[in-house]
Every structure is written in C-alpha cells, then in structure tokens.
Write an enzyme that holds these catalytic residues in place. Sequence first.
Site, PDB file in Angstrom:
ATOM      1  N   LYS A 104       0.856  -1.196   0.000  1.00 40.44           N
ATOM      2  CA  LYS A 104       0.000   0.000   0.000  1.00 40.44           C
ATOM      3  C   LYS A 104       0.888   1.241   0.000  1.00 40.44           C
ATOM      4  CE  LYS A 104      -4.251   1.207   2.453  1.00 40.44           C
ATOM      5  NZ  LYS A 104      -4.900   1.055   3.764  1.00 40.44           N
TER       6      LYS A 104
HETATM    7  C1  E4P Z   1      -8.118   2.337   3.691  1.00 40.42           C
HETATM    8  O1  E4P Z   1      -7.470   1.434   3.276  1.00 40.42           O
HETATM    9  C2  E4P Z   1      -7.949   2.975   4.987  1.00 40.42           C
HETATM   10  O2  E4P Z   1      -7.294   2.061   5.829  1.00 40.42           O
HETATM   11  C3  E4P Z   1      -9.249   3.294   5.692  1.00 40.42           C
HETATM   12  O3  E4P Z   1     -10.361   2.870   4.956  1.00 40.42           O
HETATM   13  C4  E4P Z   1      -9.318   4.673   6.215  1.00 40.42           C
HETATM   14  O4  E4P Z   1     -10.541   4.805   6.894  1.00 40.42           O
HETATM   15  P1  E4P Z   1     -10.835   5.951   7.952  1.00 40.42           P
HETATM   16  O5  E4P Z   1     -11.118   7.212   7.217  1.00 40.42           O
HETATM   17  O6  E4P Z   1     -12.040   5.458   8.703  1.00 40.42           O
HETATM   18  O7  E4P Z   1      -9.622   6.063   8.830  1.00 40.42           O
END
Ligand code: E4P
Length: 217
Positions: A87
């Site tokens: 990622k």
């Molecule tokens: C995506 O991969 C992120 O880990 C996540 O969805 C972020 O979500 P949040 O805005 O609830 O922190």
Amino acid sequence: MKFFIDTANLAQIKELNDLGILDGVTTNPSLMAKEGIRGEENIIQHYKTISDLVKGDVSAEVISTDFDGIIAEGKKLAKINSNIIVKVPMIKEGVKAMKWFTDNNIRTNCTLVFSAGQAILAAKAGAKYVSPFIGRIDDSNWDGVQLIEQIANIYAIQGYETEILAASIRSSLHIVQCAEAGADVVTSPLEPILGLLKHPLTDIGLAKFLSDAKGAK
Ligand code: E4P
C-alpha cells in the site's frame, strides 16, 4: 463487489472469514497502532499472521515517503506472503514507486486518494487497487460516493484495469451505494458489514414463523 475488512484486529478478521464472505483485508499504520502492534518485527509478524489466515489480498502499508525507502519497504512487505499488496500513498514519489513495483511484478494499492485526477495517476502507474477515502470526503462536505461513480466511469471509458477499492466506509448504506456506483471492492470495518444483515421485518417475520411452527407441533 469484493468485501475486504478494514482492520488489523484478528478476532474481527476471523469472524468475517468464518462467515465465508471475506475476500481480503486492508490495514494502515493507524489500525496497526490501535491493536498495539508496534516495531518492525511485530508489524511484519502481524502481516504474516493475517495473510496466513485469509486467502485473499492483504494490504500492508509503507511508511517511507521517498522513492528508495518505499521500494526497500515494499520489497520486504511483498516477501511476507504471495497475497500481500503493498500500500503506497498518492504522492509523487509514491507514483514513481508504484510504476517500479508494477514493472517488477509487485502488486500495489494506492492509498489516500481523494480525486479523479489522483485515481487516473494510480491507474497510469499500474496500481492493482486505488483507494478513494469516501468517508473522509463526506466529512469535508464533498460527496464520496459520487467520486466512486466518477472514477468508475473514467476507468470504463479508458479501459484501465486498476480495481476501485472504496475505503473509509462509515455505514452500511455506504456499502450499498458503493456497489451501485461501480466499486470493485469495498473495505469496511466489521460493524457496517454486519449492519447489512439488519431489517426489522426479517426479525418480526422470523419470530412469527417460529411461533407458528411451535403451534403446529
Ligand atoms: C483504507 O485502506 C484505509 O485504511 C481506511 O479505509 C481509512 O478509513 P478511515 O477514514 O475510517 O480512517
């Protein structure tokens, strides 16, 4: 639409895996910290545990922001298991690194995406997944689901193969709207996914069927 769970919590990952509808997992440094997983060794071990547990793709996020650092970290993460997806943040060095990973057969998930322009760049770099953060967009008075629809249209017109992974999910309704808008994957915390089960008429109907069945004995 595939269902990923957005957590580093093993009990929640197991719960959804046991239900048979889990296609993968996404994590991020904040989610790892929430579970108290700190230090490189422990983090790598935790990714190993998660990626052994589930068959589908597991996103593991780099924390470097320079090209060399992202590449070194990504190579290490990709070695953990064949279902690990590296990622990478949507920054200039990240785009360059994603292209390098694509050319070297390492799959990536482009994270922190908030616009169609960023999604086009992620596709150009060959990312396997692009992650628009729809909840955070809604939080700032824009329409997150509309962005999913816009990216889905652009990708269809252009024939991009990058999969749209709707992230930052806040509700069960978000999941339904993402399915309508053309997301390939939704990554959500456990609660919104379990919320899809709920309907009062199901509970009322089941209670009636069970009481009638008792009376018929
Ligand atoms: C995506 O991969 C992120 O880990 C996540 O969805 C972020 O979500 P949040 O805005 O609830 O922190």
